[in-house]
Design an enzyme around this catalytic site. Structure first.
Site, PDB file in Angstrom:
ATOM      1  CD  GLU A  18      32.244  52.443  58.628  1.00  0.00           C
ATOM      2  OE1 GLU A  18      32.490  52.315  57.403  1.00  0.00           O
ATOM      3  OE2 GLU A  18      32.011  53.555  59.122  1.00  0.00           O
TER       4      GLU A  18
ATOM      5  CE1 TYR B 206      33.178  44.542  42.969  1.00  0.00           C
ATOM      6  CE2 TYR B 206      31.698  42.990  43.930  1.00  0.00           C
ATOM      7  CZ  TYR B 206      32.325  44.313  43.645  1.00  0.00           C
ATOM      8  OH  TYR B 206      31.674  45.579  44.071  1.00  0.00           O
TER       9      TYR B 206
ATOM     10  NE  ARG C 208      30.557  39.879  46.291  1.00  0.00           N
ATOM     11  CZ  ARG C 208      31.567  38.996  46.347  1.00  0.00           C
ATOM     12  NH1 ARG C 208      31.389  37.410  46.228  1.00  0.00           N
ATOM     13  NH2 ARG C 208      32.627  38.953  46.444  1.00  0.00           N
TER      14      ARG C 208
ATOM     15  CB  CYS D 209      21.522  38.395  25.970  1.00  0.00           C
ATOM     16  SG  CYS D 209      21.827  37.807  24.475  1.00  0.00           S
ATOM     17  CD  GLU D 210      25.958  41.590  28.375  1.00  0.00           C
ATOM     18  OE1 GLU D 210      27.067  41.732  28.068  1.00  0.00           O
ATOM     19  OE2 GLU D 210      25.021  42.702  28.139  1.00  0.00           O
TER      20      GLU D 210
HETATM   21  N1  PLP Z   1      32.602  50.638  55.390  1.00  0.00           N
HETATM   22  C1  PLP Z   1      32.458  51.586  53.972  1.00  0.00           C
HETATM   23  C2  PLP Z   1      32.914  53.000  54.056  1.00  0.00           C
HETATM   24  C3  PLP Z   1      32.583  50.881  52.886  1.00  0.00           C
HETATM   25  O1  PLP Z   1      32.596  51.466  51.874  1.00  0.00           O
HETATM   26  C4  PLP Z   1      32.319  49.194  52.891  1.00  0.00           C
HETATM   27  C5  PLP Z   1      32.257  48.570  51.836  1.00  0.00           C
HETATM   28  O2  PLP Z   1      32.358  49.069  50.521  1.00  0.00           O
HETATM   29  C6  PLP Z   1      32.244  48.811  54.069  1.00  0.00           C
HETATM   30  C7  PLP Z   1      32.278  49.569  55.183  1.00  0.00           C
HETATM   31  C8  PLP Z   1      31.776  47.369  54.416  1.00  0.00           C
HETATM   32  O3  PLP Z   1      32.870  46.564  53.750  1.00  0.00           O
HETATM   33  P1  PLP Z   1      32.660  44.978  53.971  1.00  0.00           P
HETATM   34  O4  PLP Z   1      31.099  44.742  53.468  1.00  0.00           O
HETATM   35  O5  PLP Z   1      33.577  44.267  53.211  1.00  0.00           O
HETATM   36  O6  PLP Z   1      32.615  44.590  55.338  1.00  0.00           O
END
Ligand code: PLP
Length: 417
Positions: A275, A318, A314, A346-347
């Site tokens: 994914e 992060y 980001r 404003c942060e």
């Molecule tokens: N799958 C799940 C369940 C996730 O929570 C995430 C990111 O939060 C991803 C896939 C994708 O992560 P990335 O964009 O780092 O490949």
């Protein structure tokens, strides 16, 4: 790796003149997403994992053009909410024979409205898959009459990622405890669900330097497939394929990751699924922003730009570092000056980078921020009543407006007087 599809597109690889022209035509701040690069990233990943199903994690960038381009390339779509499911199905219409078969909804503490909506969509798209991360969610699906394809998200007890806030694998919020997964698989099958898979996600930003967490997660998932009381169609090991944000960072060695994955998984009678989100879209996008203020101080030169943490969160969220490039025609001839690039919010967290050695800034310069295709617009907000920017896509050399800039009227459109 062929140079026609390099493993990374750096900020310097973008054509400055083209970007300046886009900024002139569509104004600033502006997201630019190159669909050809999205397709290239997909092809490279699919080649490294020829036996796997690639399910794009839509949360990285849900722009319809991106979803459709990836759908056309053959990707499935992993969705984090009912809203993403609806958008994915919509984008896949006309692209996939059966859009539902390409969509997987990962339910994380799902609000009722998400389950209601997804179950309703399932009535029309019966091949979609719901991934549950709690026994509770199985009960709630059953109450709604759902007995379709079900995947169990497991908490693998292994986390990985570029920042503590994106390491999900060992966080109790996500997935059922590893030692309860087989019972849940058996129970769900007994209750009539079509149990098809297991899933885990370690976190985002898996780096090639250390694949140990990745190996451990995959190996635990392989064990689980072999122990499963139900025949599983797939084992989904999540996303998290990292991209180089820094100029000296190397791109992920996909072949090494693929090999480590195969080794760690071992022999399983189930298809592998991955994914990726960031990997497919990050380096396909840049954010363009105008310099509006140049202020010399004892500490630094402050460069004020019109994009901020509301446009690209980001760095504030992060501590992420996105490379910045001054696109001025004479930028190469200017002195280098240490500078802090900061937005209009404003942060004090509204900073894109400090102590950056960049060409001496001038009001009116256009800066480009790299790797902005993933988790950029998606995390944008209207805080400080700042309308969100426009997005332009490049497709086969042509530019087109994919999402218009919000206006101040858009900010108040939902208010009731
Ligand atoms: N799958 C799940 C369940 C996730 O929570 C995430 C990111 O939060 C991803 C896939 C994708 O992560 P990335 O964009 O780092 O490949």
């Amino acid at each position: 790796m062929s140079t026609a599809n390099p493993a990374v597109r750096r900020l310097d690889d973008w054509d400055a003149e083209r970007l300046r022209a886009l900024r002139d035509e569509y104004d600033s701040p502006l997201y630019v997403l190159d669909l050809n690069r999205v397709r290239e990233n997909y092809r490279r990943l699919a080649r490294a994992f020829p036996d796997a199903d690639v399910r794009y994690a839509a949360k990285a960038n849900t722009l319809r053009h991106a979803l459709a381009a990836l759908g056309e390339s053959g990707a499935g779509i992993e969705c984090a909410s009912a809203g993403e499911v609806a958008r994915a199905l919509d984008a896949l219409r006309g692209v996939a024979d059966d859009p539902g078969a390409r969509v997987q909804y990962t339910a994380v503490n799902p609000p009722d409205v998400d389950l209601d909506t997804v179950v309703e969509l399932w009535n029309d798209f019966s091949a979609l898959t719901v991934t549950v991360g709690a026994e509770d969610t199985v009960d709630r699906l059953e109450e709604r009459g759902y007995d379709g394809r079900l995947c169990v998200r497991v908490n693998p007890g292994v986390g990985a990622g570029h920042h503590e806030k994106v390491r999900t694998g060992a966080n109790a919020k996500f997935g059922v405890p590893y030692d309860r997964a087989t019972d849940l698989l058996a129970d769900a099958a007994d209750r009539g669900f079509d149990v098809v898979g297991i899933h885990a996600h370690a976190g985002s930003g898996i780096s090639g330097d250390d694949l140990s967490a990745h190996r451990e997660l995959v190996s635990r998932m392989g064990d689980l497939v072999r122990d499963s009381p139900v025949d599983l169609e797939f084992v989904d090991i999540g996303g998290g394929f990292g991209v180089p944000y820094g100029p000296d960072e190397n791109p992920l060695d996909l072949d090494a990751v693929a090999e480590a994955t195969r080794e760690a998984l071992g022999d399983v009678d189930a298809r592998l699924a991955i994914e990726p989100g960031r990997y497919l879209v990050a380096d396909a996008g840049v954010l363009l922003t105008d310099v509006n203020t140049v202020k010399e101080t004892a500490a630094t030169t402050v460069v004020g730009v019109d994009a901020g943490m509301t446009t690209l969160l980001r760095p504030a969220m992060y501590d992420a570092s996105h490379r910045i490039r001054n696109l001025a025609t004479d930028a190469d001839g200017r002195d280098t000056v240490s500078q802090t690039v900061t937005g209009p919010i404003c942060e004090s967290a509204d900073v894109f980078g400090s102590d950056l050695d960049l060409p001496a800034p001038e009001r009116g310069d256009v800066l480009a921020l790299g790797n902005a295709g993933a988790y950029g617009y998606e995390m944008a907000s209207q805080y400080n009543s700042r309308p969100r920017p426009a997005t332009v896509v490049l497709d086969r050399g042509e530019a087109c407006l994919a999402r218009r800039r919000e206006t101040v009227d858009d900010l108040t459109r939902l208010e009731e007087l």
